[in-house]
Motif scaffolding. Structure first.
Motif, PDB file in Angstrom:
ATOM      1  N   TRP A   1       0.843  -1.195   0.000  1.00  0.00           N
ATOM      2  CA  TRP A   1       0.000   0.000   0.000  1.00  0.00           C
ATOM      3  C   TRP A   1       0.881   1.249   0.000  1.00  0.00           C
ATOM      4  CZ3 TRP A   1      -0.554   3.995   3.537  1.00  0.00           C
ATOM      5  CH2 TRP A   1      -1.640   4.849   3.304  1.00  0.00           C
ATOM      6  N   PHE A   2       1.911   1.257   0.851  1.00  0.00           N
ATOM      7  CA  PHE A   2       2.835   2.395   0.878  1.00  0.00           C
ATOM      8  C   PHE A   2       3.530   2.556  -0.470  1.00  0.00           C
ATOM      9  CE2 PHE A   2       3.124   2.653   5.635  1.00  0.00           C
ATOM     10  CZ  PHE A   2       2.924   4.019   5.723  1.00  0.00           C
TER      11      PHE A   2
ATOM     12  N   GLY B   1       2.946   5.984  -1.902  1.00  0.00           N
ATOM     13  CA  GLY B   1       4.145   6.800  -1.701  1.00  0.00           C
ATOM     14  C   GLY B   1       4.745   6.530  -0.324  1.00  0.00           C
ATOM     15  N   TRP B   2       6.037   6.278  -0.318  1.00  0.00           N
ATOM     16  CA  TRP B   2       6.749   6.005   0.930  1.00  0.00           C
ATOM     17  C   TRP B   2       6.844   7.263   1.783  1.00  0.00           C
ATOM     18  CZ3 TRP B   2       7.176   1.020   1.457  1.00  0.00           C
ATOM     19  CH2 TRP B   2       7.404   0.202   0.357  1.00  0.00           C
ATOM     20  N   PRO B   3       6.872   7.120   3.100  1.00  0.00           N
ATOM     21  CA  PRO B   3       7.156   8.284   3.943  1.00  0.00           C
ATOM     22  C   PRO B   3       8.540   8.840   3.577  1.00  0.00           C
ATOM     23  CG  PRO B   3       6.447   6.424   5.296  1.00  0.00           C
ATOM     24  CD  PRO B   3       6.646   5.914   3.894  1.00  0.00           C
TER      25      PRO B   3
ATOM     26  N   LEU C   1      12.754   6.442   7.322  1.00  0.00           N
ATOM     27  CA  LEU C   1      11.653   5.505   7.505  1.00  0.00           C
ATOM     28  C   LEU C   1      11.163   4.975   6.158  1.00  0.00           C
ATOM     29  CD1 LEU C   1       9.656   3.979   9.263  1.00  0.00           C
ATOM     30  CD2 LEU C   1       8.164   5.997   9.159  1.00  0.00           C
ATOM     31  N   GLY C   2      10.982   5.849   5.200  1.00  0.00           N
ATOM     32  CA  GLY C   2      10.552   5.418   3.871  1.00  0.00           C
ATOM     33  C   GLY C   2      11.549   4.468   3.230  1.00  0.00           C
TER      34      GLY C   2
ATOM     35  N   LEU D   1      12.969  -1.117   1.828  1.00  0.00           N
ATOM     36  CA  LEU D   1      13.883  -2.243   2.000  1.00  0.00           C
ATOM     37  C   LEU D   1      13.148  -3.438   2.607  1.00  0.00           C
ATOM     38  CD1 LEU D   1      16.681  -3.554   2.004  1.00  0.00           C
ATOM     39  CD2 LEU D   1      17.122  -2.380   4.195  1.00  0.00           C
ATOM     40  N   CYS D   2      12.283  -3.175   3.573  1.00  0.00           N
ATOM     41  CA  CYS D   2      11.503  -4.235   4.200  1.00  0.00           C
ATOM     42  C   CYS D   2      10.653  -4.966   3.165  1.00  0.00           C
ATOM     43  CB  CYS D   2      10.627  -3.643   5.303  1.00  0.00           C
ATOM     44  SG  CYS D   2       9.811  -4.873   6.321  1.00  0.00           S
ATOM     45  N   LEU D   3      10.033  -4.231   2.264  1.00  0.00           N
ATOM     46  CA  LEU D   3       9.237  -4.861   1.212  1.00  0.00           C
ATOM     47  C   LEU D   3      10.114  -5.743   0.328  1.00  0.00           C
ATOM     48  CD1 LEU D   3       6.576  -5.307  -0.258  1.00  0.00           C
ATOM     49  CD2 LEU D   3       7.049  -3.219  -1.570  1.00  0.00           C
TER      50      LEU D   3
END
Length: 76
Positions: free
Chosen positions: A35-36, A40-42, A46-47, A52-54
């Protein structure tokens, strides 16, 4: 490019806001990260960490983060 500190952050840093406030980044659902990606990433670190987590989740690499859990407390 990412660093060991980035991986430590994924394994220990809590999400600082939203529906999953307080949940460790690596424990966020893939659907939330997608969804982010769409919305759009923060901004900032954090973004970058969420993106990277995704990538880690999409490539099935979560097990490499397990040994890093609780190795260093990361504040948001």
């Amino acid at each position: 490019m990412f660093t060991q500190q980035d991986l430590l952050s994924l394994a220990n840093m809590p999400m600082p806001f939203g529906k999953y406030n307080g949940k460790v980044l690596m424990d966020l659902p893939e659907e939330y990260l997608l969804w982010f990606q769409h919305k759009g990433w923060p901004e900032g670190r954090l973004g970058q960490l969420l993106a990277l987590c995704l990538e880690v989740k999409l490539n099935g690499l979560e097990p490499i983060l397990e040994p890093m859990r609780n190795k260093q407390h990361i504040k948001p």
